[in-house]
Design a protein around this motif. Structure first.
Motif, short mmCIF file in Angstrom:
data_model
loop_
_atom_site.label_atom_id
_atom_site.label_comp_id
_atom_site.label_asym_id
_atom_site.label_seq_id
_atom_site.Cartn_x
_atom_site.Cartn_y
_atom_site.Cartn_z
N THR A 114 0.81 -1.21 0.00
CA THR A 114 0.00 0.00 0.00
C THR A 114 0.85 1.27 0.00
O THR A 114 0.46 2.27 -0.58
CB THR A 114 -0.92 0.00 1.22
OG1 THR A 114 -0.13 -0.09 2.42
CG2 THR A 114 -1.88 -1.18 1.18
N GLN A 115 1.99 1.25 0.64
CA GLN A 115 2.83 2.45 0.69
C GLN A 115 3.48 2.75 -0.65
O GLN A 115 3.80 3.90 -0.95
CB GLN A 115 3.91 2.27 1.77
CG GLN A 115 4.86 3.46 1.89
CD GLN A 115 5.85 3.28 3.02
OE1 GLN A 115 5.56 3.58 4.17
NE2 GLN A 115 7.03 2.76 2.69
N ASP A 116 3.66 1.71 -1.49
CA ASP A 116 4.37 1.88 -2.76
C ASP A 116 3.45 1.75 -3.96
O ASP A 116 3.93 1.86 -5.10
CB ASP A 116 5.50 0.85 -2.85
CG ASP A 116 6.43 0.92 -1.66
OD1 ASP A 116 7.09 1.95 -1.49
OD2 ASP A 116 6.46 -0.06 -0.88
N GLY A 117 2.16 1.51 -3.76
CA GLY A 117 1.22 1.44 -4.87
C GLY A 117 1.44 0.26 -5.79
O GLY A 117 1.24 0.38 -7.01
N ILE A 170 2.20 -8.37 -12.10
CA ILE A 170 2.70 -7.28 -11.26
C ILE A 170 1.94 -6.02 -11.68
O ILE A 170 2.01 -5.61 -12.84
CB ILE A 170 4.21 -7.07 -11.43
CG1 ILE A 170 4.97 -8.37 -11.09
CG2 ILE A 170 4.70 -5.93 -10.55
CD1 ILE A 170 6.45 -8.30 -11.41
N GLU A 171 1.22 -5.43 -10.75
CA GLU A 171 0.41 -4.24 -11.05
C GLU A 171 0.93 -3.06 -10.25
O GLU A 171 1.10 -3.15 -9.03
CB GLU A 171 -1.05 -4.49 -10.71
CG GLU A 171 -1.94 -3.25 -10.89
CD GLU A 171 -3.36 -3.47 -10.41
OE1 GLU A 171 -4.12 -2.48 -10.35
OE2 GLU A 171 -3.70 -4.62 -10.07
N VAL A 172 1.19 -1.95 -10.93
CA VAL A 172 1.50 -0.68 -10.28
C VAL A 172 0.27 0.20 -10.44
O VAL A 172 -0.03 0.68 -11.53
CB VAL A 172 2.74 -0.01 -10.89
CG1 VAL A 172 3.06 1.29 -10.17
CG2 VAL A 172 3.94 -0.95 -10.85
N TYR A 173 -0.48 0.37 -9.35
CA TYR A 173 -1.77 1.06 -9.44
C TYR A 173 -1.70 2.52 -8.99
O TYR A 173 -2.68 3.25 -9.12
CB TYR A 173 -2.84 0.33 -8.63
CG TYR A 173 -2.55 0.21 -7.15
CD1 TYR A 173 -2.94 1.20 -6.26
CD2 TYR A 173 -1.91 -0.91 -6.63
CE1 TYR A 173 -2.70 1.09 -4.90
CE2 TYR A 173 -1.65 -1.03 -5.28
CZ TYR A 173 -2.05 -0.03 -4.42
OH TYR A 173 -1.79 -0.14 -3.07
N ASP A 174 -0.57 2.96 -8.45
CA ASP A 174 -0.40 4.37 -8.06
C ASP A 174 1.02 4.78 -8.42
O ASP A 174 1.96 4.53 -7.67
CB ASP A 174 -0.67 4.56 -6.57
CG ASP A 174 -0.77 6.03 -6.18
OD1 ASP A 174 -0.35 6.88 -6.99
OD2 ASP A 174 -1.26 6.33 -5.08
N ARG A 220 -2.43 3.07 -14.39
CA ARG A 220 -1.97 1.76 -13.93
C ARG A 220 -1.00 1.17 -14.95
O ARG A 220 -1.06 1.49 -16.14
CB ARG A 220 -3.14 0.78 -13.75
CG ARG A 220 -4.18 1.20 -12.73
CD ARG A 220 -5.14 0.04 -12.47
NE ARG A 220 -6.28 0.45 -11.68
CZ ARG A 220 -7.47 0.76 -12.17
NH1 ARG A 220 -7.66 0.69 -13.48
NH2 ARG A 220 -8.46 1.12 -11.39
N MET A 221 -0.13 0.30 -14.45
CA MET A 221 0.79 -0.43 -15.31
C MET A 221 0.78 -1.90 -14.89
O MET A 221 0.74 -2.21 -13.70
CB MET A 221 2.21 0.14 -15.19
CG MET A 221 3.22 -0.54 -16.11
SD MET A 221 4.93 -0.07 -15.72
CE MET A 221 5.18 -1.00 -14.21
#
Length: 531
Positions: A170-173, A188-192, A279-280
């Motif tokens: 949660t801290q790193d999105g 692997i999802e980067v949502y923020d 998102r990525m």
């Protein structure tokens, strides 16, 4: 490699797999449909554990209490940092805010990570690789818990196979999505993207100074197929092989002209200028929707041996042993030779000596000597109260998902324990999932002599339909780290059938299977089994 007179086998010496505990990281488990996070470990909690052939005792330095099925720490500093409200749908957290409803200010530097399409996300110290086992990802989080904090474990409590198992940073999105069946990293999802720095081939395309716009993505990654617009989410999806970006529209007013029927040709599929990445995703293959967790990369073996499958061998009276199909990363001759995966089979039986087992499977990760037998009270023997002069001992093979119990006097195999590693069980993440197949004798009418197969994913109700209901009531098993601590996952139930004990969770899934029986008479010819 371990050599012996009867053959050789790869050595399995390695530290035991980590539980979800951390000295400086906050781990929370959220079950589907729950309204709050169940805290498993917290900052400053000094934990020690002891493996007892499938049973783990934990001693946590700070007191924990259970309230309405949710475990929480009592220290004031932990209450300020824990997640207090989570909206969960189908095993996924839709929103999570710290107490007070405002996002906490980040004082630590952002993670600076390299993106490798269809492979990984990481830096010089660590790397999350597609196909990586869940336990290795948790080990990375624990090792770097001073940097990576506030991690949630998300799963479906009632249907753990229906939704992916997720580690939410949660801290790193960042979200790490693991396949519910093989428990390997699938997406692997980067949502923020505001919480992390990202680069490709050493050049940043997302940072505090470089916004991830469509122009920046095009400059960093080059040309690809036109974007696909999702009207429900109002997002454009730009897809590369093994990599996808979702772009947020600046205003809802722009949405209608990008509807599929509004315009014609490629102009209707172009992403508007200035759109930024929301998102990525990193995955294997060409399609995010159809992606599957790849096979475990050779870099993830780390000298260990893993079990692809475990078949329970059976004779006329019951289980007689195990046949294991093993995977190892072996190297060819020469220092610069490419590593390749080795596949081989080994068999172990009741009555085998510890030397036989060592020659077949290699050294165990840990050896545990039993100090007590809590099931002795159920024995009909009149000598059950007489203390034993020596203790039976376990060989713990964590990466195989198997424990082997030896008799203290004869040093022969007397029990096998197979672990399914379901989330929500007390021993979760200690063992890798054992993909076992057990032939069961059917006791229904007009089915004499037939057998059915029980697997890691079978439910207890289906097994009872095949075998008939157990004659005796189940034994209730309640694990806890000490008499004063509470197990937030609840009790399990043990049923005995056909020289096997099935440990069943409250969601009807099998947590472990214990096989026992008389020693197999005579010695076995081992040389024919060696590759």
């Amino acid at each position: 490699m371990r050599n012996s007179a009867s053959g050789s086998a790869p050595c399995l010496s390695a530290p035991p797999l980590p539980r979800f505990t951390a000295r400086h990281g906050a781990f929370a488990a959220v079950a589907s449909g729950a309204a709050a996070a169940a805290v498993i470990a917290a900052p400053g909690a000094a934990a020690a554990r002891e493996v007892k052939g499938g049973e783990v005792c934990c001693c946590v330095g700070a007191a924990a209490t259970a309230r309405n099925g949710v475990a929480s720490r009592t220290s004031a500093d932990w209450r300020e940092r824990r997640v207090s409200s989570c909206v969960v749908s189908s095993g996924r957290v839709l929103s999570a805010l710290p107490q007070g409803g405002r996002p906490a200010l980040r004082t630590e530097p952002m993670l600076d990570l390299e993106v490798v399409p269809e492979r990984s996300l990481g830096n010089e110290q660590w790397e999350f690789t597609l196909g990586m086992p869940l336990a290795q990802a948790v080990a990375i989080l624990q090792k770097h818990c001073r940097i990576i904090k506030n991690v949630q474990v998300l799963y479906s409590e009632q249907s753990p196979l229906s939704h992916d198992l997720i580690l939410n940073l949660t801290q790193d999105g960042i979200k790490l999505l693991f396949d519910a069946f093989n428990q390997r990293l699938k997406v692997i999802e980067v949502y923020d993207l505001t919480k992390v720095k990202l680069k490709y081939c050493g050049v940043h395309f997302n940072s505090q100074a470089i916004p991830p716009t469509i122009e920046q993505i095009d400059q960093s990654f080059g040309a690809t197929h036109p974007g696909v617009y999702n009207s429900a989410e109002q997002l454009f999806h730009l897809n590369f092989r093994g990599l996808s970006f979702s772009f947020q529209l600046d205003s809802w007013i722009e949405a209608p002209k990008y509807e599929p029927n509004f315009a014609h040709g490629l102009a209707s599929l172009q992403i508007p200028h200035g759109a930024t990445v929301k998102r990525m995703y990193i995955y294997s293959g060409n399609s995010l929707q159809d992606t599957k967790a790849p096979v475990m990369p050779l870099s993830c073996f780390l000298g260990n041996v893993y079990a692809e499958s475990v078949d329970v061998l059976r004779d006329g009276t019951g289980p007689s042993g195990l046949r294991l199909r093993l995977l190892a990363a072996g190297c060819g001759p020469g220092v610069l030779a490419d590593a390749k995966m080795r596949v081989f089979e080994r068999s172990v039986y009741f009555g085998d000596s510890c030397q036989d087992v060592l020659s077949m499977l290699g050294s165990p990760h840990k050896v545990f000597y039993k100090s007590e037998d809590k099931m002795k009270i159920h024995s009909p023997s009149p000598h059950k109260q007489v203390p034993s002069k020596c203790n039976d001992y376990f060989f713990n093979y964590f990466t195989l998902g198997v424990d082997i119990l030896f008799d203290a006097n004869t040093h022969k195999v007397k029990k096998f324990v197979l672990h399914t590693n379901y989330p929500g069980h007390y021993n979760f993440n200690i063992y890798h999932r054992c993909e076992f197949k057990i032939p069961l004798a059917v006791k229904r009418e007009n089915a004499s002599g037939q057998t059915e197969t029980c697997t890691t994913y079978s439910k207890w109700d289906n097994i009872q339909e095949l075998l008939g209901h157990p004659v005796e009531k189940p034994v209730v098993l309640h694990r806890s780290s000490s008499p004063n601590n509470t197990n937030p996952f609840g009790s399990t139930f043990c049923f005995g059938l056909q020289r096997m004990i099935f440990e069943v969770m409250q969601n009807n899934h099998i947590a472990s299977v214990t096989l026992y029986g008389p020693p197999r008479p005579g010695a076995h010819l081992r040389t024919a089994e060696l590759p």
